[in-house]
Design a protein around this motif. Structure first.
Motif, PDB file in Angstrom:
ATOM      1  N   THR A 160       4.070  27.541  -3.591  1.00 54.72           N
ATOM      2  CA  THR A 160       5.110  28.277  -2.879  1.00 54.72           C
ATOM      3  C   THR A 160       4.467  29.432  -2.118  1.00 54.72           C
ATOM      4  O   THR A 160       3.474  30.010  -2.564  1.00 54.72           O
ATOM      5  CB  THR A 160       6.184  28.811  -3.834  1.00 54.72           C
ATOM      6  N   LEU A 161       5.078  29.774  -0.988  1.00 55.61           N
ATOM      7  CA  LEU A 161       4.559  30.828  -0.132  1.00 55.61           C
ATOM      8  C   LEU A 161       5.602  31.923   0.036  1.00 55.61           C
ATOM      9  O   LEU A 161       6.804  31.642   0.158  1.00 55.61           O
ATOM     10  CB  LEU A 161       4.180  30.273   1.242  1.00 55.61           C
ATOM     11  N   ALA A 162       5.140  33.171   0.080  1.00 56.72           N
ATOM     12  CA  ALA A 162       6.031  34.312   0.254  1.00 56.72           C
ATOM     13  C   ALA A 162       6.536  34.382   1.690  1.00 56.72           C
ATOM     14  O   ALA A 162       5.887  33.912   2.627  1.00 56.72           O
ATOM     15  CB  ALA A 162       5.315  35.604  -0.122  1.00 56.72           C
ATOM     16  N   GLU A 163       7.699  35.016   1.861  1.00 55.49           N
ATOM     17  CA  GLU A 163       8.321  35.062   3.181  1.00 55.49           C
ATOM     18  C   GLU A 163       7.543  35.915   4.188  1.00 55.49           C
ATOM     19  O   GLU A 163       7.648  35.700   5.389  1.00 55.49           O
ATOM     20  CB  GLU A 163       9.746  35.607   3.051  1.00 55.49           C
ATOM     21  N   ASP A 164       6.752  36.869   3.710  1.00 53.74           N
ATOM     22  CA  ASP A 164       6.030  37.756   4.620  1.00 53.74           C
ATOM     23  C   ASP A 164       4.533  37.435   4.663  1.00 53.74           C
ATOM     24  O   ASP A 164       3.709  38.283   4.973  1.00 53.74           O
ATOM     25  CB  ASP A 164       6.230  39.216   4.214  1.00 53.74           C
ATOM     26  N   ILE A 165       4.177  36.199   4.363  1.00 59.22           N
ATOM     27  CA  ILE A 165       2.768  35.813   4.318  1.00 59.22           C
ATOM     28  C   ILE A 165       2.164  35.885   5.714  1.00 59.22           C
ATOM     29  O   ILE A 165       2.821  35.568   6.719  1.00 59.22           O
ATOM     30  CB  ILE A 165       2.635  34.390   3.726  1.00 59.22           C
ATOM     31  N   SER A 166       0.917  36.303   5.797  1.00 59.71           N
ATOM     32  CA  SER A 166       0.229  36.403   7.079  1.00 59.71           C
ATOM     33  C   SER A 166      -0.327  35.039   7.480  1.00 59.71           C
ATOM     34  O   SER A 166      -0.387  34.101   6.676  1.00 59.71           O
ATOM     35  CB  SER A 166      -0.911  37.423   6.997  1.00 59.71           C
ATOM     36  N   VAL A 167      -0.756  34.936   8.738  1.00 62.39           N
ATOM     37  CA  VAL A 167      -1.331  33.688   9.232  1.00 62.39           C
ATOM     38  C   VAL A 167      -2.599  33.339   8.451  1.00 62.39           C
ATOM     39  O   VAL A 167      -2.801  32.184   8.050  1.00 62.39           O
ATOM     40  CB  VAL A 167      -1.644  33.795  10.739  1.00 62.39           C
ATOM     41  N   ALA A 168      -3.443  34.344   8.205  1.00 62.84           N
ATOM     42  CA  ALA A 168      -4.686  34.102   7.466  1.00 62.84           C
ATOM     43  C   ALA A 168      -4.384  33.655   6.038  1.00 62.84           C
ATOM     44  O   ALA A 168      -5.037  32.745   5.510  1.00 62.84           O
ATOM     45  CB  ALA A 168      -5.545  35.359   7.456  1.00 62.84           C
ATOM     46  N   GLU A 169      -3.401  34.288   5.393  1.00 63.90           N
ATOM     47  CA  GLU A 169      -3.035  33.913   4.025  1.00 63.90           C
ATOM     48  C   GLU A 169      -2.439  32.506   3.991  1.00 63.90           C
ATOM     49  O   GLU A 169      -2.681  31.745   3.053  1.00 63.90           O
ATOM     50  CB  GLU A 169      -2.042  34.922   3.457  1.00 63.90           C
TER      51      GLU A 169
END
Length: 202
Positions: A160-169
């Motif tokens: 799962t990924l967080a809503e404010d994840i960066s492009v690099a992350e």
């Protein structure tokens, strides 16, 4: 004749100072460049499995849908490319006849939107906004050798990924998901090959 005093104009002094400060700030910014995207997965350190065949073929029959909910085609290194590199490093033909054909049957990654916290509470909540599920499936067929046969394996992993994840992350998460799924596939496949194709192992 009196000597003339060389007086610098105040505006010129200020301009030079601002130019120096600007140059220093640009230099400081250049030293904090954003991290680069992850490099492609490699499998050079894996111990090759020697097969009593003359040739190894890697065939990709998986067709990426190229649209949501599938996102595997957007990865810098697609799961298909990673699986191809894995197969070419994992298996080594050492026989005089026959072909080992490794077929990539599934290399998909699907995205599922997750519910988010609404109202005032949502302002202060960092939700997991999406789930990615990777699926890999392969089949190894032996033809034209002293002994024929086949072996299959499949693996599935999610993150799962967080809503404010960066492009690099995000790209780092994609690479980790591909690596973890392929590692699970490899473990299962090696076990199956040792059991089903023991006569052609060298």
């Amino acid at each position: 004749m009196p000597l003339k005093r060389n007086r610098s104009h105040p505006v010129r002094i200020l301009a030079v100072a601002l130019l120096t400060l600007t140059t220093a700030l640009v230099a400081a910014c250049d030293t904090t460049a954003p991290p680069g995207r992850p490099g492609p997965l490699t499998f050079d350190t894996m111990t090759p499995i020697a097969l009593d065949v003359a040739r190894l073929e890697v065939v990709d029959v998986y067709q990426a849908p190229m649209q949501d909910p599938n996102i595997d085609h957007t990865f810098p290194q697609t799961p298909t490319d990673a699986m191809r590199a894995w197969a070419q490093n994992r298996f080594r033909p050492e026989g005089s006849s026959g072909t080992a054909r490794l077929i990539i049957q599934d290399a998909s990654v699907r995205k599922e939107e997750l519910p988010r916290t609404g109202g005032i509470a949502g302002i202060f909540t960092r939700d997991q906004s999406e789930r990615l599920t990777a699926a890999m499936r392969v089949r190894l067929e032996i033809e034209g050798a002293a002994r024929g046969g086949y072996a299959e394996a499949r693996a599935r992993r999610s993150v799962t990924l967080a809503e404010d994840i960066s492009v690099a992350e995000r790209e780092a998460a994609w690479a980790s998901l591909t690596r973890d799924t392929l590692q699970a596939l490899d473990e299962q496949f090696v076990e199956t090959v040792n059991r089903e194709l023991a006569p052609i192992l060298r």
